[in-house]
Design a protein around this motif. Structure first.
Motif, mmCIF file in Angstrom:
data_model
loop_
_atom_site.group_PDB
_atom_site.id
_atom_site.type_symbol
_atom_site.label_atom_id
_atom_site.label_comp_id
_atom_site.label_asym_id
_atom_site.label_seq_id
_atom_site.Cartn_x
_atom_site.Cartn_y
_atom_site.Cartn_z
ATOM 1 N N GLU A 351 -70.899 -10.862 2.713
ATOM 2 C CA GLU A 351 -71.137 -11.902 3.721
ATOM 3 C C GLU A 351 -72.582 -12.385 3.687
ATOM 4 N N GLU A 352 -72.839 -13.387 4.551
ATOM 5 C CA GLU A 352 -74.183 -13.964 4.736
ATOM 6 C C GLU A 352 -74.765 -14.462 3.420
ATOM 7 N N VAL A 353 -73.920 -15.148 2.652
ATOM 8 C CA VAL A 353 -74.393 -15.746 1.409
ATOM 9 C C VAL A 353 -75.087 -17.066 1.730
ATOM 10 N N ARG A 354 -75.889 -17.568 0.796
ATOM 11 C CA ARG A 354 -76.748 -18.705 1.108
ATOM 12 C C ARG A 354 -76.008 -20.034 1.095
ATOM 13 N N GLU A 355 -75.403 -20.395 -0.012
ATOM 14 C CA GLU A 355 -74.681 -21.657 -0.116
ATOM 15 C C GLU A 355 -73.303 -21.401 -0.714
ATOM 16 N N PRO A 356 -72.382 -20.929 0.111
ATOM 17 C CA PRO A 356 -71.070 -20.538 -0.444
ATOM 18 C C PRO A 356 -70.244 -21.748 -0.869
ATOM 19 N N HIS A 357 -69.586 -21.635 -2.021
ATOM 20 C CA HIS A 357 -68.583 -22.605 -2.448
ATOM 21 C C HIS A 357 -67.232 -21.914 -2.616
ATOM 22 N N SER A 358 -67.121 -20.729 -2.056
ATOM 23 C CA SER A 358 -65.869 -19.986 -2.025
ATOM 24 C C SER A 358 -65.870 -19.149 -0.758
ATOM 25 N N CYS A 359 -64.700 -18.877 -0.224
ATOM 26 C CA CYS A 359 -64.624 -18.128 1.035
ATOM 27 C C CYS A 359 -63.302 -17.374 1.098
ATOM 28 N N THR A 360 -63.147 -16.583 2.138
ATOM 29 C CA THR A 360 -61.948 -15.771 2.329
ATOM 30 C C THR A 360 -61.442 -15.944 3.756
ATOM 31 N N ILE A 361 -60.151 -16.198 3.878
ATOM 32 C CA ILE A 361 -59.511 -16.180 5.202
ATOM 33 C C ILE A 361 -58.836 -14.830 5.351
ATOM 34 N N LEU A 362 -59.314 -14.035 6.284
ATOM 35 C CA LEU A 362 -58.793 -12.684 6.506
ATOM 36 C C LEU A 362 -57.749 -12.746 7.614
ATOM 37 N N VAL A 363 -56.485 -12.687 7.222
ATOM 38 C CA VAL A 363 -55.374 -12.793 8.166
ATOM 39 C C VAL A 363 -55.100 -11.423 8.777
ATOM 40 N N LYS A 364 -55.039 -11.383 10.087
ATOM 41 C CA LYS A 364 -54.736 -10.127 10.789
ATOM 42 C C LYS A 364 -53.495 -10.320 11.644
ATOM 43 N N GLY A 365 -52.751 -9.249 11.809
ATOM 44 C CA GLY A 365 -51.543 -9.315 12.615
ATOM 45 C C GLY A 365 -50.958 -7.934 12.811
ATOM 46 N N PRO A 366 -50.161 -7.757 13.860
ATOM 47 C CA PRO A 366 -49.626 -6.414 14.151
ATOM 48 C C PRO A 366 -48.487 -5.995 13.235
ATOM 49 N N ASN A 367 -47.850 -6.953 12.533
ATOM 50 C CA ASN A 367 -46.708 -6.600 11.680
ATOM 51 C C ASN A 367 -46.602 -7.584 10.522
ATOM 52 N N ALA A 368 -45.767 -7.221 9.558
ATOM 53 C CA ALA A 368 -45.630 -8.027 8.338
ATOM 54 C C ALA A 368 -45.047 -9.410 8.643
ATOM 55 N N HIS A 369 -44.152 -9.508 9.642
ATOM 56 C CA HIS A 369 -43.539 -10.796 9.988
ATOM 57 C C HIS A 369 -44.591 -11.792 10.467
ATOM 58 N N THR A 370 -45.477 -11.359 11.362
ATOM 59 C CA THR A 370 -46.525 -12.239 11.879
ATOM 60 C C THR A 370 -47.465 -12.675 10.762
ATOM 61 N N ILE A 371 -47.838 -11.738 9.905
ATOM 62 C CA ILE A 371 -48.743 -12.051 8.801
ATOM 63 C C ILE A 371 -48.099 -13.061 7.851
ATOM 64 N N GLY A 372 -46.806 -12.887 7.560
ATOM 65 C CA GLY A 372 -46.109 -13.823 6.688
ATOM 66 C C GLY A 372 -46.081 -15.223 7.254
ATOM 67 N N GLN A 373 -45.809 -15.343 8.562
ATOM 68 C CA GLN A 373 -45.799 -16.661 9.209
ATOM 69 C C GLN A 373 -47.172 -17.322 9.154
ATOM 70 N N LEU A 374 -48.212 -16.525 9.403
ATOM 71 C CA LEU A 374 -49.569 -17.071 9.384
ATOM 72 C C LEU A 374 -49.950 -17.545 7.988
ATOM 73 N N LYS A 375 -49.585 -16.776 6.975
ATOM 74 C CA LYS A 375 -49.926 -17.165 5.605
ATOM 75 C C LYS A 375 -49.258 -18.490 5.224
ATOM 76 N N ASP A 376 -47.973 -18.634 5.567
ATOM 77 C CA ASP A 376 -47.268 -19.886 5.271
ATOM 78 C C ASP A 376 -47.937 -21.064 5.975
ATOM 79 N N ALA A 377 -48.287 -20.870 7.250
ATOM 80 C CA ALA A 377 -48.906 -21.955 8.013
ATOM 81 C C ALA A 377 -50.291 -22.299 7.461
ATOM 82 N N LEU A 378 -51.062 -21.277 7.090
ATOM 83 C CA LEU A 378 -52.409 -21.525 6.569
ATOM 84 C C LEU A 378 -52.364 -22.285 5.248
#
Length: 520
Positions: A351-378
């Motif tokens: 983290e705390e890089v100077r001029e990022p041209h790449s990034c990460t979306i860290l998906v969190k969720g209580p179960n695999a179903h919620t995570i799957g829905q979030l990934k599809d939507a993202l």
């Protein structure tokens, strides 16, 4: 199968598929439950997911499903809309066919309507500046059809910021592969976060290495730092313990020299109290890891190939394939590198890089179903924002374009004197299926809503449907934007597919009877 029977068969298949997906459209659409043969259950309203996973028996419906998923693969959205448009157009065409209108006349009218609709689409394209406010509207519109409002408000800024990070003004195209989507089955879906850097799904392999470093110089390399066996069979004979020690030392000399060069670079650049991190695509053996640990360095081995390019874009620096080219200029920089352990899984955050041209979306969720829905939507949200940036403009959403295009086609039909006017009118009527379905799925009377919307359009106001109140709304003031390229694909693909279905007069079984089976 006779001509009339073949037409009825194709039209029935299109209408049946439309009825399946009709209730999913819009922010207030319902969900579908997919049950697999082994008992796996998935609840979703994503049209692309439904069409790719549900079992479809009718060949016509299979063809429509492949067309819709191909549009989704190409532009990232529009799956349900294209099925609705095709189904409604077939339904209206059936009415004209029952009045003895020839399919060829309808198809000719479809082509005239397509050219006019594309002209209307081009005229309604809004060349807005692709700043954060515009992209937030695009992201909210795309995510709002998949997620509840609370999650949409959390995810829309994440998607917008991710696209702005990876977008380079000098390059009109936008590589979404530089946005890594990682997941942790942990906490709540609203805890999903954007990391302006990178998250690696592994940690250090030495117990004495530091787990948190600040002001880090990052060495990204693809160099083997482990003992490698010779590629040819060879035999070494020794007669004393000293000779054996020399043999072992000679075998490790190449690897040790590489490690010493990396440590020398570390000592050179870290005189000001900064720290050093080595991220290697190849292996690092225990002795090399121990040498790094004694110097207070963090070493990560077996980094995935796809992350090496992302690291260079996020942290700066160059991926080195040899230790002979090591200079301070090849190093990247990160303000913070730390390891987080979750159960048996380890994650390393850069983290705390100077001029990022790449990034990460860290998906969190209580179960695999919620995570799957979030990934599809993202993924849908990211592709919607990418389309807006690449197109350089957007189209009004909430059914505003469909209403305006339908009105323009009806006006155009009055100027025609050919029999193809019936096809133009059919397309104009079919376009109204989008605002109608939005009203039905929101619990409002579709006729009443449609009359209000058409009255506003007759006065020159480009309005759409507010799914909360059922009243007309200005999509631009509400930042409800659709993608230009998606609308264009829907019009082209839907009209071409419907034309082909109406011109089918026989459905035949392929394969000659009694033909020999192909040899294996």
């Amino acid at each position: 199968m006779a001509q009339s029977t073949a037409l009825q068969f194709n039209i029935a298949a299109a209408k049946g598929l439309m009825e399946v997906l009709r209730t999913n459209v819009g922010p207030t659409g319902t969900l579908k439950m997919l049950v697999g043969g082994s008992g796996d259950i998935r609840i979703t309203k994503d049209g692309a997911r439904l069409l790719s996973e549900m079992q479809i028996q009718l060949p016509t419906a299979q063809m429509l499903s492949r067309t819709a998923t191909a549009v989704d693969d190409e532009v990232g959205d529009g799956t349900s809309s294209i099925i609705l448009f095709i189904g409604e157009l077939c339904h209206i065409a059936e009415r004209y066919l029952n009045e003895r209108v020839h399919p060829r006349i309808l198809v000719d009218g479809f082509q005239l309507a397509l050219r006019k609709a594309l002209e209307v689409l081009d005229s309604m394209k809004l060349a807005l500046p692709m700043n954060r406010e515009t992209l937030l509207g695009v992201a909210r519109t795309a995510l709002g059809t998949k997620l509840n409002p609370e999650l949409t408000n959390v995810m829309a800024p994440i998607v917008t910021d991710a696209v702005q990070i990876v977008h380079r003004p000098e390059n009109r195209d936008l590589d979404l592969h530089m946005v890594e989507i990682m997941h942790m089955q942990h906490r709540l879906a609203t805890d999903t976060q954007l990391v302006r850097g990178l998250v690696l799904d592994h940690g250090c392999r030495h117990p004495d290495m530091p787990r948190r470093l600040t002001r880090c110089h990052i060495l990204i390399c693809n160099v083997s730092l482990e003992y490698e066996k010779s590629e040819v069979n060879s035999t070494f004979a020794f007669s004393s313990a000293e000779q054996r020690e020399k043999l072992v030392e000679a075998e490790r000399k190449v690897t040790d020299d590489r490690v010493r060069k990396i440590i020398a670079l570390k000592r050179k650049v870290c005189e000001d109290g900064s720290t050093f991190v080595v991220i290697n695509q190849k292996g690092i053996d225990p002795l090399s890891l121990d040498s790094f640990a004694k110097e207070g360095m963090m070493g990560l081995r077996r980094a995935k190939k796809r992350n090496m390019e992302r690291l260079a874009l996020a942290c700066g620096g160059v991926c080195c394939n040899s230790v002979d080219e090591l200079t301070p200029e090849v190093l990247g920089y990160a303000g913070l590198v730390y390891e987080q352990t979750l159960g048996e899984e380890k994650y390393t955050f850069v983290e705390e890089v100077r001029e990022p041209h790449s990034c990460t979306i860290l998906v969190k969720g209580p179960n695999a179903h919620t995570i799957g829905q979030l990934k599809d939507a993202l993924r849908d949200g990211l592709r919607a924002c990418r389309n807006a940036v690449v197109d350089g403009g957007v189209v009004l959403g909430a059914g505003a374009f469909e209403l305006a295009c339908s009105e323009a086609l009806m006006t155009y039909a009055r100027t025609l004197t050919t029999t193809a006017v019936s096809g133009v009118k059919a397309v104009a009527e079919a376009l109204l299926i989008i605002p109608k379905v939005l009203a039905i799925n929101s619990g409002f009377d579709p006729i009443e809503c449609l009359v209000k919307l058409q009255e506003e359009h007759a006065q020159g106001n480009k309005v759409g449907l507010d799914v909360v109140t059922g009243e007309p709304i200005d999509p631009q003031s509400g930042a409800i934007f659709d993608n230009y390229v998606v609308k264009r694909q829907i019009l082209n693909s839907a009209i071409v597919m419907t034309s082909q279905l109406l011109l089918v007069d026989e459905v035949l079984k392929a394969g000659k009877a009694g033909a020999p089976a192909p040899q294996q």
